[in-house]
Design a protein around this motif. Structure first.
Motif, PDB file in Angstrom:
ATOM      1  N   ALA A 264       0.832  -1.210   0.000  1.00 22.04           N
ATOM      2  CA  ALA A 264       0.000   0.000   0.000  1.00 22.04           C
ATOM      3  C   ALA A 264       0.863   1.255   0.000  1.00 22.04           C
ATOM      4  CB  ALA A 264      -0.923  -0.007   1.212  1.00 22.04           C
ATOM      5  N   SER A 265       1.970   1.252   0.739  1.00 19.27           N
ATOM      6  CA  SER A 265       2.856   2.412   0.784  1.00 19.27           C
ATOM      7  C   SER A 265       3.501   2.660  -0.567  1.00 19.27           C
ATOM      8  CB  SER A 265       3.934   2.209   1.854  1.00 19.27           C
ATOM      9  OG  SER A 265       3.360   2.077   3.143  1.00 19.27           O
ATOM     10  N   LEU A 266       3.928   1.587  -1.237  1.00 19.75           N
ATOM     11  CA  LEU A 266       4.535   1.732  -2.558  1.00 19.75           C
ATOM     12  C   LEU A 266       3.544   2.293  -3.568  1.00 19.75           C
ATOM     13  CD1 LEU A 266       6.554  -1.625  -2.785  1.00 19.75           C
ATOM     14  CD2 LEU A 266       7.505   0.665  -2.492  1.00 19.75           C
ATOM     15  N   LEU A 267       2.311   1.818  -3.502  1.00 21.51           N
ATOM     16  CA  LEU A 267       1.300   2.276  -4.461  1.00 21.51           C
ATOM     17  C   LEU A 267       0.799   3.675  -4.120  1.00 21.51           C
ATOM     18  CD1 LEU A 267      -0.797  -0.995  -4.914  1.00 21.51           C
ATOM     19  CD2 LEU A 267       1.004  -0.096  -6.391  1.00 21.51           C
ATOM     20  N   HIS A 268       0.811   4.033  -2.846  1.00 24.62           N
ATOM     21  CA  HIS A 268       0.350   5.361  -2.451  1.00 24.62           C
ATOM     22  C   HIS A 268       1.353   6.453  -2.828  1.00 24.62           C
ATOM     23  CE1 HIS A 268       0.437   8.628   0.662  1.00 24.62           C
ATOM     24  NE2 HIS A 268      -0.779   8.777   0.193  1.00 24.62           N
ATOM     25  N   SER A 269       2.627   6.174  -2.623  1.00 23.65           N
ATOM     26  CA  SER A 269       3.649   7.213  -2.762  1.00 23.65           C
ATOM     27  C   SER A 269       4.201   7.373  -4.169  1.00 23.65           C
ATOM     28  CB  SER A 269       4.813   6.926  -1.797  1.00 23.65           C
ATOM     29  OG  SER A 269       4.359   6.873  -0.456  1.00 23.65           O
ATOM     30  N   PHE A 270       4.093   6.337  -5.003  1.00 17.28           N
ATOM     31  CA  PHE A 270       4.743   6.377  -6.313  1.00 17.28           C
ATOM     32  C   PHE A 270       3.822   5.864  -7.406  1.00 17.28           C
ATOM     33  CE2 PHE A 270       8.105   5.654  -3.158  1.00 17.28           C
ATOM     34  CZ  PHE A 270       8.941   6.728  -3.427  1.00 17.28           C
ATOM     35  N   ASP A 271       4.073   6.357  -8.598  1.00 18.69           N
ATOM     36  CA  ASP A 271       3.543   5.744  -9.815  1.00 18.69           C
ATOM     37  C   ASP A 271       4.656   4.869 -10.377  1.00 18.69           C
ATOM     38  OD1 ASP A 271       0.981   7.024  -9.851  1.00 18.69           O
ATOM     39  OD2 ASP A 271       2.013   8.880 -10.442  1.00 18.69           O
ATOM     40  N   TRP A 272       4.275   3.735 -10.975  1.00 19.37           N
ATOM     41  CA  TRP A 272       5.262   2.742 -11.399  1.00 19.37           C
ATOM     42  C   TRP A 272       5.152   2.464 -12.888  1.00 19.37           C
ATOM     43  CZ3 TRP A 272       8.828   1.182  -7.877  1.00 19.37           C
ATOM     44  CH2 TRP A 272       8.558   1.476  -6.536  1.00 19.37           C
ATOM     45  N   GLU A 273       6.313   2.412 -13.535  1.00 18.69           N
ATOM     46  CA  GLU A 273       6.363   2.101 -14.964  1.00 18.69           C
ATOM     47  C   GLU A 273       7.512   1.138 -15.232  1.00 18.69           C
ATOM     48  OE1 GLU A 273       6.887   5.774 -16.971  1.00 18.69           O
ATOM     49  OE2 GLU A 273       4.837   6.498 -16.598  1.00 18.69           O
ATOM     50  N   LEU A 274       7.445   0.526 -16.393  1.00 19.91           N
ATOM     51  CA  LEU A 274       8.548  -0.325 -16.840  1.00 19.91           C
ATOM     52  C   LEU A 274       9.634   0.546 -17.462  1.00 19.91           C
ATOM     53  CD1 LEU A 274       6.467  -3.197 -18.428  1.00 19.91           C
ATOM     54  CD2 LEU A 274       8.010  -3.435 -16.481  1.00 19.91           C
ATOM     55  N   PRO A 275      10.872   0.087 -17.479  1.00 21.15           N
ATOM     56  CA  PRO A 275      11.936   0.850 -18.148  1.00 21.15           C
ATOM     57  C   PRO A 275      11.579   1.112 -19.598  1.00 21.15           C
ATOM     58  CG  PRO A 275      12.878  -0.926 -16.843  1.00 21.15           C
ATOM     59  CD  PRO A 275      11.389  -1.138 -16.836  1.00 21.15           C
ATOM     60  N   GLN A 276      12.138   2.176 -20.127  1.00 19.00           N
ATOM     61  CA  GLN A 276      11.827   2.576 -21.498  1.00 19.00           C
ATOM     62  C   GLN A 276      12.139   1.442 -22.473  1.00 19.00           C
ATOM     63  OE1 GLN A 276      13.818   6.144 -22.697  1.00 19.00           O
ATOM     64  NE2 GLN A 276      12.599   6.423 -24.548  1.00 19.00           N
ATOM     65  N   GLY A 277      11.199   1.201 -23.360  1.00 15.62           N
ATOM     66  CA  GLY A 277      11.376   0.148 -24.357  1.00 15.62           C
ATOM     67  C   GLY A 277      10.778  -1.187 -23.966  1.00 15.62           C
TER      68      GLY A 277
END
Length: 312
Positions: A264-277
């Protein structure tokens, strides 16, 4: 952290990893305890010497931890940690330090690896299912609102997050065969005679993917728990990542809380993406391991600070 501490930490990590592998290794004495040839076989393949070396290194590390905590000149934190609590319970008892070391080892081996493995599988599934991640973040951020940090007390209100954790544990139980059991008496199961003192493995990985019990069992779909009361506390045999009965994991509530709060802390504080490409199809879901089943390849994600807006 200075160089000496880094070296000690790296050494412990190495021994800890070896201990995890050794615990899941085949031992003739485990399967044939009454045979005098079993110990001879374990000695021949070097397993007994390996066990002894790992035990001595772990014992020396835990002795150091206990000595540091029992040092009269130690500057104690405001609240006691786990080792402090165990030492306070142990004082005045006619016991050696061995029970303390055993409990500390259980906390390290049973409590840290399984939680981190579950978090990695959860983030893997979420990055492959962005709609699920978005829904989980919406719930968390709307509930926390203007607060800067998430509190443990908030977890009881995060219904969808709990479903995400349940679905992760269904598909990716960190200990797919649980801790081995041993029959006490002769039993008959599905027509098979099982004598006493037979080693039993419960395949919770297969149970969680059983098409008879679960609709579309290979799909990551947390909403399946929306209308059913199935939980992982040992009452429902469709979902047994922590086991059941008298031998259920004693740290089930602590483990679930750690996973839910960290995720929950990870999802609350940050948006997450995969590395470029990279795309979600590039994320491998192949696992490896024996006693603990973890990702075979590392998971690389790129965090960014969340947008300063509330979700509708």
């Amino acid at each position: 952290m200075n160089g000496a501490k880094l070296m000690k930490y790296a050494k412990f990590q190495q021994v800890f990893s070896e201990a995890m592998v050794a615990l899941s290794a085949f031992s003739a004495q485990d399967f044939f305890p009454a045979s005098p040839m079993s110990r001879w076989f374990d000695k021949l393949v070097g397993l007994e010497a390996r066990y002894r070396r790992i035990f001595l290194e772990l014992d020396a590390y835990f002795e150091m931890v206990l000595s540091q905590h029992m040092d009269p000149g130690r500057v104690k934190p405001e609240t006691d940690d786990l080792v402090d609590v165990l030492i306070n319970l142990w004082k005045g008892q006619a016991l050696t330090k061995d029970p303390l070391k055993a409990l500390i080892m259980d906390a390290f081996i049973g409590g840290t690896t399984t939680s981190s493995v579950t978090l990695l599988w959860a983030m893997s599934e979420l990055i492959k299912n962005p709609a699920v991640m978005k829904k989980a973040q919406t719930e968390i951020r709307n509930m926390v609102a203007d607060k800067q940090t998430l509190q443990v007390d908030n977890l009881s209100k995060l219904k969808y997050l709990k479903m995400v954790v349940k679905e992760t544990l269904r598909l990716h139980p960190p200990a797919p065969l649980l801790v081995p059991r041993e029959t006490m008496d002769h039993v008959k199961v599905l027509g098979y005679d099982i004598p006493p003192k037979t080693r039993i493995f419960v395949n919770v990985w297969a149970i969680g993917r059983d098409p008879v019990r679960w609709e579309k069992p290979e799909e990551f779909y947390p909403e399946r728990f929306d209308d059913i009361s199935i939980d992982f506390h040992g009452s429902h045999y469709e979902l047994l990542p922590f086991g059941a009965g008298r031998r259920i994991c004693p740290a089930i509530h602590m483990g679930a809380t750690i996973v839910e709060f960290t995720l929950a802390s990870l999802l609350h504080s940050f948006d997450w993406e995969l590395p470029q490409g990279m795309t979600s199809q590039d994320v491998s879901m192949e696992g490896t391991g024996r006693q603990v089943y973890c990702r075979k390849t590392p998971l690389y994600l790129v965090p960014s600070c969340k947008k300063q807006t509330h979700f509708p």
